[in-house]
Design a protein around this motif. Structure first.
Motif, mmCIF file in Angstrom:
data_model
loop_
_atom_site.group_PDB
_atom_site.id
_atom_site.type_symbol
_atom_site.label_atom_id
_atom_site.label_comp_id
_atom_site.label_asym_id
_atom_site.label_seq_id
_atom_site.Cartn_x
_atom_site.Cartn_y
_atom_site.Cartn_z
ATOM 1 N N LYS A 30 0.902 -1.176 -0.169
ATOM 2 C CA LYS A 30 -0.036 0.049 -0.132
ATOM 3 C C LYS A 30 0.940 1.104 -0.152
ATOM 4 N N LEU A 31 0.803 1.995 -0.760
ATOM 5 C CA LEU A 31 1.764 3.143 -1.385
ATOM 6 C C LEU A 31 0.924 4.751 -0.939
ATOM 7 N N TYR A 32 1.085 5.209 0.290
ATOM 8 C CA TYR A 32 0.720 6.340 0.787
ATOM 9 C C TYR A 32 1.459 7.387 0.475
ATOM 10 N N ALA A 33 0.830 8.255 0.154
ATOM 11 C CA ALA A 33 1.535 9.699 -0.168
ATOM 12 C C ALA A 33 0.685 10.801 -0.600
ATOM 13 N N ARG A 34 1.005 12.050 -0.365
ATOM 14 C CA ARG A 34 0.130 13.256 -1.240
ATOM 15 C C ARG A 34 0.070 13.097 -2.476
ATOM 16 N N ASN A 35 -0.849 13.393 -3.036
ATOM 17 C CA ASN A 35 -1.123 13.073 -4.591
ATOM 18 C C ASN A 35 -0.531 12.066 -4.978
ATOM 19 N N ALA A 36 -0.657 10.858 -4.534
ATOM 20 C CA ALA A 36 -0.048 9.701 -4.871
ATOM 21 C C ALA A 36 -0.042 9.257 -6.355
ATOM 22 N N GLN A 37 -1.350 9.574 -6.802
ATOM 23 C CA GLN A 37 -1.800 9.191 -8.209
ATOM 24 C C GLN A 37 -0.810 9.766 -9.110
ATOM 25 N N SER A 38 -0.419 10.998 -9.034
ATOM 26 C CA SER A 38 0.197 11.750 -9.914
ATOM 27 C C SER A 38 1.717 11.521 -9.710
ATOM 28 N N ARG A 39 2.062 10.978 -8.458
ATOM 29 C CA ARG A 39 3.552 11.093 -8.263
ATOM 30 C C ARG A 39 4.341 9.665 -8.218
ATOM 31 N N ILE A 40 3.241 8.904 -8.262
ATOM 32 C CA ILE A 40 3.829 7.138 -8.226
ATOM 33 C C ILE A 40 3.201 6.383 -9.384
ATOM 34 N N LYS A 41 4.395 5.833 -10.019
ATOM 35 C CA LYS A 41 3.834 4.964 -11.314
ATOM 36 C C LYS A 41 3.834 3.480 -10.774
ATOM 37 N N VAL A 42 2.592 3.003 -10.799
ATOM 38 C CA VAL A 42 2.563 1.652 -10.613
ATOM 39 C C VAL A 42 2.777 0.737 -11.622
ATOM 40 N N SER A 43 3.896 -0.428 -11.255
ATOM 41 C CA SER A 43 4.388 -1.445 -12.091
ATOM 42 C C SER A 43 3.717 -2.712 -11.838
ATOM 43 N N ASP A 44 2.926 -2.933 -10.926
ATOM 44 C CA ASP A 44 2.301 -4.182 -10.784
ATOM 45 C C ASP A 44 0.975 -4.172 -9.957
ATOM 46 N N PRO A 45 -0.303 -3.646 -10.727
ATOM 47 C CA PRO A 45 -1.471 -3.274 -10.112
ATOM 48 C C PRO A 45 -2.152 -4.480 -9.201
ATOM 49 N N SER A 46 -1.651 -5.552 -9.398
ATOM 50 C CA SER A 46 -2.082 -6.715 -8.621
ATOM 51 C C SER A 46 -1.550 -6.663 -7.211
ATOM 52 N N ARG A 47 -0.545 -6.088 -6.815
ATOM 53 C CA ARG A 47 0.291 -5.893 -5.753
ATOM 54 C C ARG A 47 0.222 -4.408 -5.102
ATOM 55 N N GLU A 48 0.096 -3.662 -5.969
ATOM 56 C CA GLU A 48 0.475 -2.253 -5.429
ATOM 57 C C GLU A 48 -1.073 -1.569 -5.443
ATOM 58 N N THR A 49 -1.229 -0.728 -4.323
ATOM 59 C CA THR A 49 -2.388 0.037 -4.274
ATOM 60 C C THR A 49 -2.004 1.294 -3.769
ATOM 61 N N LEU A 50 -2.352 2.411 -4.514
ATOM 62 C CA LEU A 50 -2.198 3.991 -4.338
ATOM 63 C C LEU A 50 -2.871 4.328 -3.480
ATOM 64 N N ILE A 51 -2.670 5.245 -2.382
ATOM 65 C CA ILE A 51 -3.465 5.975 -1.435
ATOM 66 C C ILE A 51 -2.994 7.308 -1.237
ATOM 67 N N ASP A 52 -4.036 8.461 -1.658
ATOM 68 C CA ASP A 52 -3.696 9.863 -1.572
ATOM 69 C C ASP A 52 -4.060 10.085 -0.075
ATOM 70 N N GLY A 53 -2.973 10.630 0.656
ATOM 71 C CA GLY A 53 -3.439 10.968 1.899
ATOM 72 C C GLY A 53 -1.952 11.667 2.757
ATOM 73 N N ASP A 54 -2.602 12.420 3.745
ATOM 74 C CA ASP A 54 -1.776 13.175 4.668
ATOM 75 C C ASP A 54 -1.821 12.464 5.842
ATOM 76 N N PHE A 55 -0.498 12.624 6.431
ATOM 77 C CA PHE A 55 -0.406 11.975 7.500
ATOM 78 C C PHE A 55 -1.132 12.549 8.800
ATOM 79 N N ASN A 56 -1.767 13.650 8.592
ATOM 80 C CA ASN A 56 -2.786 14.040 9.554
ATOM 81 C C ASN A 56 -4.243 13.880 9.454
ATOM 82 N N ASP A 57 -4.393 13.063 8.099
ATOM 83 C CA ASP A 57 -5.792 12.664 7.752
ATOM 84 C C ASP A 57 -6.193 11.506 8.445
#
Length: 213
Positions: A30-57
């Protein structure tokens, strides 16, 4: 199959850690970051999940913890964020935390390098002493990584560890080596890294300052 939550997944260490986890393990990520969708490129969708979020959310952070076995925290600068992460882990019964912090938080860097290091990052050390103490006072199965000065070098995964109470071992370490250490900790079944604060440096770099300064 283990699921690992990477907090700060768009960071530089994470950029080396993610592909190596996919290569060396069968873990789901699970790959958690601000604006994850635009900043992280997924290479294996079966194993990687993007989560847009802030540590204070809190809501997003709690949802991200669902089904997670271990957490890697790429940044320990802010005490409020660290407390939020500890609370979310506790609420979701997630025990293992690997946190990247800086050398000097235990006053363990000696000599000329210690003086240079303090002159360069004294304010960072002060902040991270507080966040490290919050983790150490928790009931988590933590491993804190007190990292030497970081640089990039493909193929260099050499690291050396020192424990609390020991002088720090060197001036620098590659991000590739730190990524490999995190994988080694996640793969360890003996619990030898549990509830430890580890100094992390490249062997044979006991100089007055890093080679790139």
């Amino acid at each position: 199959m283990k699921t690992v939550l990477i907090l700060g997944a768009a960071g530089q260490i994470s950029s080396f850690l993610i592909p190596q986890l996919l290569k060396q393990t069968d873990f789901n990520l699970k790959l958690y970051a601000r604006n994850a969708q635009s900043r992280i490129k997924v290479s294996d969708p079966s194993r990687e999940t993007l989560i847009d979020g802030d540590f204070n959310d809190a809501a997003t952070l709690n949802a991200a913890m669902d089904g997670v076995d271990a957490v890697y925290l790429n940044e320990m600068r802010d005490i409020t964020s660290v407390k939020n992460i500890i609370a979310a882990m506790d609420a979701n019964h997630v025990r293992q935390l690997i946190g990247a912090t800086v050398l000097g938080i235990e006053d363990e860097v000696k000599g000329a390098f210690g003086q240079w290091n303090t002159s360069m990052i004294e304010s960072s050390i002060t902040k991270r002493k507080v966040t490290a103490k919050a983790v150490e006072n928790s009931d988590l199965t933590y491993t804190l990584l007190r990292l030497a000065w970081l640089y990039n070098k493909d193929g260099n995964t050499n690291y050396e560890l020192t424990e609390s109470g020991e002088p720090f071992g060197g001036t620098q370490v590659s991000r590739q080596a730190v990524a490999q250490l995190i994988i080694d900790i996640l793969n360890d079944q003996s619990r030898k890294f549990a509830r430890k604060s580890l100094g992390v440096n490249e062997p044979n770099t006991n100089w007055d300052k890093p080679s790139f300064y």
